[in-house]
Design an enzyme around this catalytic site. Structure first.
Site, short mmCIF file in Angstrom:
data_model
loop_
_atom_site.label_atom_id
_atom_site.label_comp_id
_atom_site.label_asym_id
_atom_site.label_seq_id
_atom_site.Cartn_x
_atom_site.Cartn_y
_atom_site.Cartn_z
N TRP B 99 74.73 52.14 54.28
CA TRP B 99 73.68 51.16 53.96
C TRP B 99 73.59 50.10 55.04
CZ3 TRP B 99 71.04 53.80 50.87
CH2 TRP B 99 71.64 54.56 49.85
N ASP B 166 73.40 42.44 51.09
CA ASP B 166 72.95 43.50 50.18
C ASP B 166 73.99 43.63 49.08
OD1 ASP B 166 72.29 45.80 48.85
OD2 ASP B 166 72.26 47.10 50.62
N LYS B 190 71.50 49.49 39.74
CA LYS B 190 72.95 49.63 39.57
C LYS B 190 73.45 48.75 38.44
CE LYS B 190 74.04 52.47 42.98
NZ LYS B 190 74.38 53.86 42.68
#
Lengths: 305, 305
Positions: B99, B166, B190
């Protein structure tokens, strides 16, 4: 219940019931649609059925890719020119209302924009017709139905220039010839499902010509290469769209929808035209079959009504 | 049911039941959450409660705006630099996994990007520490929890440079000092709700400094000015997020979540460390409390397992 508000519109009751059931358990998978993996077999099947139904109902050939992207049609106002319009080329727009005007504003960030015609001076009460379209334009952008003003293209201009069309509020409500269109985009929340997903149908051979560095998530080619699964997409809106498309097919498809909408529209416009207090301000041939607009003949009656 | 798949994660059962009920009728409004207007009183109340709960649970002051944007965290990989990084300035990144690497790639389209440290050569099995951060950097980007590799920042670097983080996979799972952060972004799927919405918490005084022409839908300032209602937003994910936040508050908030997650993680890591067949490849102090990773000691056992 009648919903006269701006934004999202009414869905069939069976669709809402099935959507509610899937929030608890998707097709006996033991998992909710809200928590299922976008890479699971169950969801891959949902994506495939949704695309297949769209291709069947609209008549989409292999020339066009079908994408399910996050966000609303407003994001396509800039993604369309970003992906299609080279900096030194010209895109043509016809201005038929607030959505067209927003699309024009965003396109100006990416290349030359020529507004071929506008009905703004007449408060957007008609669709400009017999517009000359330069044959070297990269594309011609139209808004097929104008929700606020109640006007609608009842036929599309005959041109060899690919049409880019915002069909958010009337997609799947009449048959189209897909080969006229370079790009069709439509937010899900009017005619397909809940807010949060936009359908993009794009002619593949028009892509990759801008020589522009495009962020991954904004590049149609990347989403095509990944079957709309580059990242976690709008899982739930795609699922509800599939349910709506199943319903729509069961009802007889877009030709049947067109007939039903015409019957409803005729009834409403007959009443408006006969009513001594109200009138429809729009050119008769451009009146929207999707949303009828009426105003008080005496402006002083508007507020109390 | 246990969900070990990539992507969306499990939500509390009561949240799913309430979400299902709202698909039929939202709080006796007679309308489904799937068709309600984003400008309705009922939905304005949902937005306000969701923001208020986030501000309370995380401890967000007036310096920061709270936005609910369409799409996933992947869109913030480019929106963060597009909104924060002038073309001639430098943003610093620490590379702790796939990511981070994607975020770095997108940032390079907008300005200078300096990767201060990377654990890639060690297959991302640790979090680089004692990294020197140039004081003139526009921001420092971190990925707080690395889902694939199972590592996590257990404390954030002390620096005057605003941290852009993030937090998609561990937001709301421990207390933070919001004043350390210039920008926090997190996909809903999530820890908060269904896919299709990303939470953005941004320090308002960092915006408007790039002198870049930004498309409307990509401009944080426009969304702040419109209270995340410039266009039809991701109505349903925002609603489910509100339900999850109510649940989280009722459970005792982020401190309670932190304690529970630690107890669960301790149990799992104890088992992994004691197991003769498996091991956790990661540095002990960087092991994720959110997702424990283990591999077979004998690589030949991986496939059969």
């Amino acid at each position: 219940m009648h919903n006269f508000s701006s934004g999202p519109a009414i869905l069939p009751k069976t669709v809402m019931q099935q959507a509610a059931a899937a929030c608890i358990d998707l097709d006996d998978s033991g998992l909710s649609i809200l928590e299922i993996s976008h890479r699971s077999k169950a969801f891959t099947a949902v994506m495939e059925e949704t695309e297949a139904l769209l291709r069947e109902l609209i008549g989409i050939s292999d020339h066009h890719a079908v994408l399910f992207l996050s966000g609303g049609a407003s994001s396509q106002f800039f993604m369309a020119p970003m992906n299609l319009l080279p900096a030194n080329a010209t895109a043509c727009y016809i201005d038929t209302g607030v959505w067209s005007a927003k699309a024009i504003k965003e396109a100006q960030l990416f290349g030359n924009v020529e507004v071929l015609a506008s009905s703004k001076a007449a408060n957007y009460t008609y669709i400009p017709k017999q517009v000359e379209i330069p044959s070297d334009a990269t594309y011609l952008h139209l808004t097929s139905n104008n929700t606020i003003y109640g006007t609608q293209y009842r036929s599309f201009p005959m041109t060899n220039v690919p049409i880019v069309c915002d069909m958010s509020s009337d997609i799947l409500s009449y048959p189209i010839d897909i080969e006229q269109f370079g790009l069709i985009y439509a937010g899900a929340q009017k005619n397909m499902g809940p807010a949060g997903m936009t359908l993009v149908i794009v002619r593949k051979d028009l892509l990759g010509k801008t020589e522009r560095a495009i962020p991954s998530m904004l590049d149609y080619r990347l989403h095509i290469a990944n079957g709309s699964l580059y990242n976690t997409g709008p899982v739930f809106p795609i699922y509800v769209t599939m349910l709506t498309l199943r319903w729509l097919k069961g009802q007889g498809g877009v030709t049947e929808m067109q007939q039903r909408n015409q019957v409803k529209a005729d009834l409403i416009y007959q009443e408006i035209d006969a009513n001594p207090l109200f009138e429809c301000p729009n050119a008769t041939e451009d009146r929207s079959v999707m949303n009828a607009v009426f105003v008080a003949k005496n402006a002083a009656h508007e507020k109390p009504f």
